[in-house]
Design an enzyme around this catalytic site. Structure first.
Site, mmCIF file in Angstrom:
data_model
loop_
_atom_site.group_PDB
_atom_site.id
_atom_site.type_symbol
_atom_site.label_atom_id
_atom_site.label_comp_id
_atom_site.label_asym_id
_atom_site.label_seq_id
_atom_site.Cartn_x
_atom_site.Cartn_y
_atom_site.Cartn_z
ATOM 1 N N ASN A 127 0.849 -1.186 0.000
ATOM 2 C CA ASN A 127 0.000 0.000 0.000
ATOM 3 C C ASN A 127 0.888 1.241 0.000
ATOM 4 O OD1 ASN A 127 -2.606 1.428 0.277
ATOM 5 N ND2 ASN A 127 -1.778 2.054 2.258
ATOM 6 N N GLU A 190 -1.186 0.989 -6.153
ATOM 7 C CA GLU A 190 -0.608 2.336 -6.205
ATOM 8 C C GLU A 190 0.674 2.378 -7.034
ATOM 9 O OE1 GLU A 190 -3.179 2.243 -2.550
ATOM 10 O OE2 GLU A 190 -1.605 0.936 -3.354
ATOM 11 N N ASP A 236 -6.468 21.318 8.493
ATOM 12 C CA ASP A 236 -6.747 20.383 7.401
ATOM 13 C C ASP A 236 -7.301 21.113 6.191
ATOM 14 O OD1 ASP A 236 -7.227 17.845 6.016
ATOM 15 O OD2 ASP A 236 -7.110 16.946 7.993
#
Length: 413
Positions: A127, A190, A236
């Site tokens: 991952n 990925e 964020d």
């Protein structure tokens, strides 16, 4: 990444900053409000870049396609690139103080790694994903691992097996590798996706903990176990502070640094953050809408934090296509809050053009859809509880059969 920086320089998209700059507030503040790639040549004697891909134009340049073809190109990908082994990497003892990790805002918990891709490998499954990581001393990072995402799931599996999750944190990657790591792809795809974006192939080296990583300026080797610590506050995507949480600690066991490395920093809530958060969802929305009508483009807007607002450009085939496109967009990107569907003559990247479509082609009683009690984004300050919210879709397309009434006046060339 160095090759891409030079590519940006040739296109006039790099601003070199030679004078000394602080990694606390100064460099992040300079990166705000510009889409230029900023190359800092002296942050405490180190080099760093920000705004590597702060615009769609930069991402298009990396991919080698015009902006108008960016989303269709990404939507056509098959995640079938080739990943080739290219030896191993030997690390030195870790010392995070050797790299210019930045503190971005006054209320931040501390210095944060924001452009670090966490590569992990467990039971043969790989991952790659991006997590914000708070520096905790010279050899520890506290990572925000969103529950249910792949890294968190792999960590739970490792802990249930009585062991730790081996990881490698890569900083200073080619932007297409970064983009692939931010994308929602099939499990373990990925690196093949990155390889496809790069032209078909990517080489990786293996660390002593078994994790494979592509070329990067800085690589941190380590493990995530059962240790936790406080993480946050942190700004964020919405530009507001995410609260404190107890999060897993990454124990850094080794560090590899290129000669005279270039650190990559991302401004939280800045343009690059917004692009990397939202742009990977645009091809997903494109493919979903293509299943219900003719789709031309998708843009997650900067004003919508690059994540919460979208504009979908379609070629209507039948009445009702606009509303079907709205529902398809919400299904493809569950954090999407408001979406506007427009015709081919409206530029989805131009807020004034989109507003014009709303002003001239929308009746609120017939052209809006409001959905209550639906899952939204946990980052939205208006969320209910842990992420429930209300969504709205606006069909700003012309009524079929009346197109002649909406012809816009233009001069002939």
């Amino acid at each position: 990444m160095r090759n891409f920086i030079e590519q940006m320089r040739k296109n006039g998209r790099v601003t070199d900053i030679e004078e000394p700059v602080s990694s606390v507030y100064d460099a992040p503040k300079r990166s705000a409000g510009t889409e230029q790639l900023l190359f800092f040549h002296n942050i405490g004697g180190k080099r760093a870049v920000m705004n590597v891909t702060a615009s769609r134009e930069a991402l298009s340049l990396a991919l080698g396609v015009p902006c108008s073809e960016l989303v269709p190109r990404l939507a056509s990908c098959r995640y079938d690139g080739k990943v080739t082994e290219d030896g191993t990497i030997t690390c030195q003892p870790p010392d995070l103080d050797q790299i210019p990790i930045m503190k971005h805002y006054p209320l931040d918990a501390g210095r944060y790694v924001c452009a670090g891709v966490v590569f992990s490998r467990y039971n043969g499954v790989e991952n790659a994903s991006v997590h914000r990581m708070l520096q905790k001393g010279k050899d520890q990072l506290v990572a925000r691992l969103v529950e249910g995402r792949h890294t968190h799931t792999m960590l739970k599996q490792a802990l249930a097996d009585g062991t730790e999750l081996p990881v490698a944190i890569a900083i200073g990657l080619h932007p297409l590798v970064m983009f692939a790591s931010c994308s929602r792809v099939p499990v373990g795809m990925e690196l093949p996706f990155a390889a496809e974006l790069l032209g078909g192939e990517i080489s990786v080296k293996t660390l002593s903990n078994g994790v494979r990583v592509p070329d990067a300026e800085i690589i941190l080797e380590g493990f995530i176990g059962g240790a936790t610590a406080q993480e946050g506050p942190f700004v964020d995507i919405t530009g507001t502070y995410d609260p404190e949480r107890v999060q897993p600690v990454i124990r850094i066991t080794g560090m590899y640094i290129k000669p005279d490395p270039i650190y990559h920093g991302i401004l939280p809530g800045g343009d690059e953050h917004k692009l990397l958060m939202g742009a990977p969802y645009e091809p997903l929305i494109y493919k979903a809408v293509a299943g219900v009508t003719g789709v031309r483009d998708v843009v997650l807007t900067k004003g919508g934090c690059g994540y919460l607002h979208g504009v979908v450009q379609i070629k209507k085939r039948t009445d009702g296509d606009g509303k079907n496109a709205i529902l398809a967009a919400f299904a493809a990107h569950t954090s999407l809050k408001h979406v506007v569907v427009v015709d081919e003559d409206i530029n989805p990247s131009d807020p004034l053009d989109v507003e014009y479509a709303i002003a001239t082609r929308v009746r609120a009683d017939t052209d809006t859809i409001i959905i209550s009690g639906i899952r939204g984004s946990s980052l939205d300050p208006t969320r209910i509880g842990d992420g429930m919210n209300v969504k709205m879709g606006i069909d700003a397309t012309m009524e079929m059969g009346r197109e002649d009434e909406f012809i816009r006046a233009v001069w002939e060339d």
